[in-house]
Design a protein around this motif. Structure first.
Motif, PDB file in Angstrom:
ATOM      1  N   ARG A 120     -35.575  45.715  45.559  1.00  0.00           N
ATOM      2  CA  ARG A 120     -35.237  44.306  45.774  1.00  0.00           C
ATOM      3  C   ARG A 120     -36.487  43.542  46.209  1.00  0.00           C
ATOM      4  O   ARG A 120     -37.407  44.115  46.809  1.00  0.00           O
ATOM      5  CB  ARG A 120     -34.150  44.173  46.841  1.00  0.00           C
ATOM      6  CG  ARG A 120     -32.827  44.821  46.438  1.00  0.00           C
ATOM      7  CD  ARG A 120     -31.726  44.476  47.429  1.00  0.00           C
ATOM      8  NE  ARG A 120     -32.069  44.853  48.795  1.00  0.00           N
ATOM      9  CZ  ARG A 120     -31.934  46.072  49.297  1.00  0.00           C
ATOM     10  NH1 ARG A 120     -31.478  47.060  48.531  1.00  0.00           N
ATOM     11  NH2 ARG A 120     -32.243  46.338  50.553  1.00  0.00           N
ATOM     12  N   GLY A 121     -36.505  42.244  45.936  1.00  0.00           N
ATOM     13  CA  GLY A 121     -37.676  41.455  46.274  1.00  0.00           C
ATOM     14  C   GLY A 121     -37.315  40.112  46.883  1.00  0.00           C
ATOM     15  O   GLY A 121     -36.264  39.547  46.573  1.00  0.00           O
ATOM     16  N   GLU A 122     -38.181  39.627  47.742  1.00  0.00           N
ATOM     17  CA  GLU A 122     -38.072  38.293  48.324  1.00  0.00           C
ATOM     18  C   GLU A 122     -39.433  37.618  48.233  1.00  0.00           C
ATOM     19  O   GLU A 122     -40.444  38.203  48.643  1.00  0.00           O
ATOM     20  CB  GLU A 122     -37.659  38.361  49.798  1.00  0.00           C
ATOM     21  CG  GLU A 122     -36.257  38.873  50.058  1.00  0.00           C
ATOM     22  CD  GLU A 122     -35.931  38.957  51.542  1.00  0.00           C
ATOM     23  OE1 GLU A 122     -34.767  39.271  51.859  1.00  0.00           O
ATOM     24  OE2 GLU A 122     -36.835  38.719  52.372  1.00  0.00           O
ATOM     25  N   ALA A 123     -39.461  36.400  47.689  1.00  0.00           N
ATOM     26  CA  ALA A 123     -40.673  35.591  47.707  1.00  0.00           C
ATOM     27  C   ALA A 123     -40.678  34.779  48.995  1.00  0.00           C
ATOM     28  O   ALA A 123     -39.688  34.123  49.331  1.00  0.00           O
ATOM     29  CB  ALA A 123     -40.718  34.668  46.499  1.00  0.00           C
ATOM     30  N   LEU A 124     -41.757  34.838  49.724  1.00  0.00           N
ATOM     31  CA  LEU A 124     -41.829  34.211  51.038  1.00  0.00           C
ATOM     32  C   LEU A 124     -43.042  33.291  51.096  1.00  0.00           C
ATOM     33  O   LEU A 124     -44.188  33.752  51.203  1.00  0.00           O
ATOM     34  CB  LEU A 124     -41.927  35.304  52.118  1.00  0.00           C
ATOM     35  CG  LEU A 124     -41.745  34.897  53.578  1.00  0.00           C
ATOM     36  CD1 LEU A 124     -40.378  34.247  53.796  1.00  0.00           C
ATOM     37  CD2 LEU A 124     -41.898  36.115  54.484  1.00  0.00           C
ATOM     38  N   VAL A 125     -42.803  32.001  50.974  1.00  0.00           N
ATOM     39  CA  VAL A 125     -43.892  31.031  51.041  1.00  0.00           C
ATOM     40  C   VAL A 125     -44.503  31.048  52.440  1.00  0.00           C
ATOM     41  O   VAL A 125     -43.786  30.982  53.433  1.00  0.00           O
ATOM     42  CB  VAL A 125     -43.390  29.621  50.688  1.00  0.00           C
ATOM     43  CG1 VAL A 125     -44.505  28.601  50.860  1.00  0.00           C
ATOM     44  CG2 VAL A 125     -42.850  29.589  49.265  1.00  0.00           C
ATOM     45  N   GLY A 126     -45.817  31.162  52.503  1.00  0.00           N
ATOM     46  CA  GLY A 126     -46.484  31.269  53.796  1.00  0.00           C
ATOM     47  C   GLY A 126     -46.225  32.601  54.481  1.00  0.00           C
ATOM     48  O   GLY A 126     -46.388  32.725  55.690  1.00  0.00           O
ATOM     49  N   GLY A 127     -45.866  33.602  53.681  1.00  0.00           N
ATOM     50  CA  GLY A 127     -45.509  34.898  54.251  1.00  0.00           C
ATOM     51  C   GLY A 127     -46.629  35.593  54.981  1.00  0.00           C
ATOM     52  O   GLY A 127     -46.380  36.393  55.891  1.00  0.00           O
ATOM     53  N   ASP A 128     -47.885  35.276  54.608  1.00  0.00           N
ATOM     54  CA  ASP A 128     -49.003  35.920  55.296  1.00  0.00           C
ATOM     55  C   ASP A 128     -49.179  35.413  56.718  1.00  0.00           C
ATOM     56  O   ASP A 128     -50.014  35.922  57.468  1.00  0.00           O
ATOM     57  CB  ASP A 128     -50.305  35.768  54.502  1.00  0.00           C
ATOM     58  CG  ASP A 128     -50.574  34.338  54.070  1.00  0.00           C
ATOM     59  OD1 ASP A 128     -49.828  33.420  54.484  1.00  0.00           O
ATOM     60  OD2 ASP A 128     -51.525  34.128  53.310  1.00  0.00           O
ATOM     61  N   PRO A 132     -45.429  40.603  59.238  1.00  0.00           N
ATOM     62  CA  PRO A 132     -46.546  41.505  59.555  1.00  0.00           C
ATOM     63  C   PRO A 132     -46.978  42.392  58.392  1.00  0.00           C
ATOM     64  O   PRO A 132     -48.179  42.639  58.217  1.00  0.00           O
ATOM     65  CB  PRO A 132     -46.006  42.341  60.721  1.00  0.00           C
ATOM     66  CG  PRO A 132     -45.004  41.444  61.378  1.00  0.00           C
ATOM     67  CD  PRO A 132     -44.369  40.670  60.263  1.00  0.00           C
ATOM     68  N   ALA A 133     -46.030  42.870  57.582  1.00  0.00           N
ATOM     69  CA  ALA A 133     -46.408  43.726  56.457  1.00  0.00           C
ATOM     70  C   ALA A 133     -47.221  42.952  55.426  1.00  0.00           C
ATOM     71  O   ALA A 133     -48.138  43.502  54.799  1.00  0.00           O
ATOM     72  CB  ALA A 133     -45.160  44.330  55.812  1.00  0.00           C
ATOM     73  N   ILE A 134     -46.911  41.667  55.232  1.00  0.00           N
ATOM     74  CA  ILE A 134     -47.710  40.839  54.324  1.00  0.00           C
ATOM     75  C   ILE A 134     -49.083  40.582  54.932  1.00  0.00           C
ATOM     76  O   ILE A 134     -50.100  40.583  54.225  1.00  0.00           O
ATOM     77  CB  ILE A 134     -46.991  39.520  54.002  1.00  0.00           C
ATOM     78  CG1 ILE A 134     -45.690  39.773  53.255  1.00  0.00           C
ATOM     79  CG2 ILE A 134     -47.898  38.602  53.168  1.00  0.00           C
ATOM     80  CD1 ILE A 134     -44.897  38.511  52.921  1.00  0.00           C
ATOM     81  N   MET A 135     -49.139  40.357  56.236  1.00  0.00           N
ATOM     82  CA  MET A 135     -50.439  40.199  56.901  1.00  0.00           C
ATOM     83  C   MET A 135     -51.317  41.418  56.651  1.00  0.00           C
ATOM     84  O   MET A 135     -52.507  41.297  56.325  1.00  0.00           O
ATOM     85  CB  MET A 135     -50.241  40.008  58.403  1.00  0.00           C
ATOM     86  CG  MET A 135     -49.498  38.763  58.805  1.00  0.00           C
ATOM     87  SD  MET A 135     -49.194  38.751  60.600  1.00  0.00           S
ATOM     88  CE  MET A 135     -48.074  37.367  60.754  1.00  0.00           C
ATOM     89  N   ALA A 136     -50.725  42.606  56.814  1.00  0.00           N
ATOM     90  CA  ALA A 136     -51.485  43.838  56.596  1.00  0.00           C
ATOM     91  C   ALA A 136     -51.960  43.929  55.151  1.00  0.00           C
ATOM     92  O   ALA A 136     -53.103  44.308  54.877  1.00  0.00           O
ATOM     93  CB  ALA A 136     -50.623  45.042  56.959  1.00  0.00           C
ATOM     94  N   ALA A 137     -51.090  43.560  54.212  1.00  0.00           N
ATOM     95  CA  ALA A 137     -51.466  43.591  52.804  1.00  0.00           C
ATOM     96  C   ALA A 137     -52.589  42.604  52.509  1.00  0.00           C
ATOM     97  O   ALA A 137     -53.511  42.899  51.736  1.00  0.00           O
ATOM     98  CB  ALA A 137     -50.251  43.291  51.929  1.00  0.00           C
ATOM     99  N   SER A 138     -52.526  41.431  53.124  1.00  0.00           N
ATOM    100  CA  SER A 138     -53.567  40.431  52.883  1.00  0.00           C
ATOM    101  C   SER A 138     -54.917  40.919  53.386  1.00  0.00           C
ATOM    102  O   SER A 138     -55.952  40.666  52.761  1.00  0.00           O
ATOM    103  CB  SER A 138     -53.194  39.099  53.538  1.00  0.00           C
ATOM    104  OG  SER A 138     -53.389  39.115  54.939  1.00  0.00           O
ATOM    105  N   ILE A 139     -54.916  41.649  54.498  1.00  0.00           N
ATOM    106  CA  ILE A 139     -56.168  42.188  55.045  1.00  0.00           C
ATOM    107  C   ILE A 139     -56.725  43.275  54.125  1.00  0.00           C
ATOM    108  O   ILE A 139     -57.925  43.284  53.817  1.00  0.00           O
ATOM    109  CB  ILE A 139     -55.932  42.729  56.467  1.00  0.00           C
ATOM    110  CG1 ILE A 139     -55.619  41.571  57.413  1.00  0.00           C
ATOM    111  CG2 ILE A 139     -57.146  43.525  56.957  1.00  0.00           C
ATOM    112  CD1 ILE A 139     -55.067  42.003  58.759  1.00  0.00           C
TER     113      ILE A 139
END
Length: 202
Positions: A120-128, A132-139
């Motif tokens: 399953r997926g969720e698009a999250l605007v400003g998710g970074d 926290p998991a998106i923050m880690a991915a962005s890093i």
């Protein structure tokens, strides 16, 4: 009593983000991360808000403490063939497919989801700035791409890739005019395409 949300039911949540959609050169990097709630990582934030030193310090911590992580590079040839949006979506899907264990829910930074996700997926605007998991991915994506562009610089030092990482700075555009495109330049991006077309006239 209200029903639990999708996020609460899902224990394995992957954050997904990219680095390098906008540059004129180099691959786009995509990362997917499933954090381990039992192994806290302090200092996570949107990679753009962190100093290079802080990102570099968090990079190995994320790799060490996450339940799963994956970094995918989508190369220039594929970007030019299918466009940068589709290349980014393809990289996100590949990163998620490579996770072990597999995610139960993918939270993707932005307003689009790749097709044919393995979960399953969720698009999250400003998710970074929210997840926290998106923050880690962005890093992971940012540090990995910056390091790769420093390596690219060794092959083509005249462009200054170690400084601007392929983005369209004044110095990069001047180097592009002076030397023409190299194999790492995205021909589908207007400044590179225009320079290529002008050189073909002479």
């Amino acid at each position: 009593m209200t029903a639990p949300t999708t996020a609460r039911r899902s224990r394995l949540i992957a954050g997904v983000d990219e680095a390098g959609r906008g540059p004129l050169a180099g691959p786009v990097a995509v990362a997917a991360v499933i954090l381990n709630p039992r192994r806290r990582i302090d200092g996570l934030d949107d990679s753009k808000k962190l100093s290079e030193r802080k990102r570099d310090a968090l990079f190995p911590l994320i790799q060490e403490r996450a339940l799963a992580w994956r970094i995918e590079f989508v190369e220039v040839e594929e970007i030019d063939r299918i466009n940068i949006f589709q290349a980014t979506m393809a990289g996100m899907r590949r990163a998620l497919l490579a996770l072990a264990p597999q995610a139960e829910l993918a939270r993707v930074d932005g307003n689009h989801l790749p097709r044919d996700l393995p979960c399953r997926g969720e698009a999250l605007v400003g998710g970074d700035a929210l997840e926290p998991a998106i923050m880690a991915a962005s890093i992971l994506a940012k540090v990995a791409r910056d390091r790769l562009m420093a390596q690219v610089h060794q092959d083509w030092p005249q462009y200054g890739f170690d400084r601007h990482k392929g983005y369209s700075t004044a110095a990069h555009l001047a180097a592009l005019r002076a030397h023409g495109p190299c194999p790492q330049h995205r021909r589908s991006f207007a400044p590179v395409r225009i320079e290529t077309e002008q050189r073909s006239l002479f």
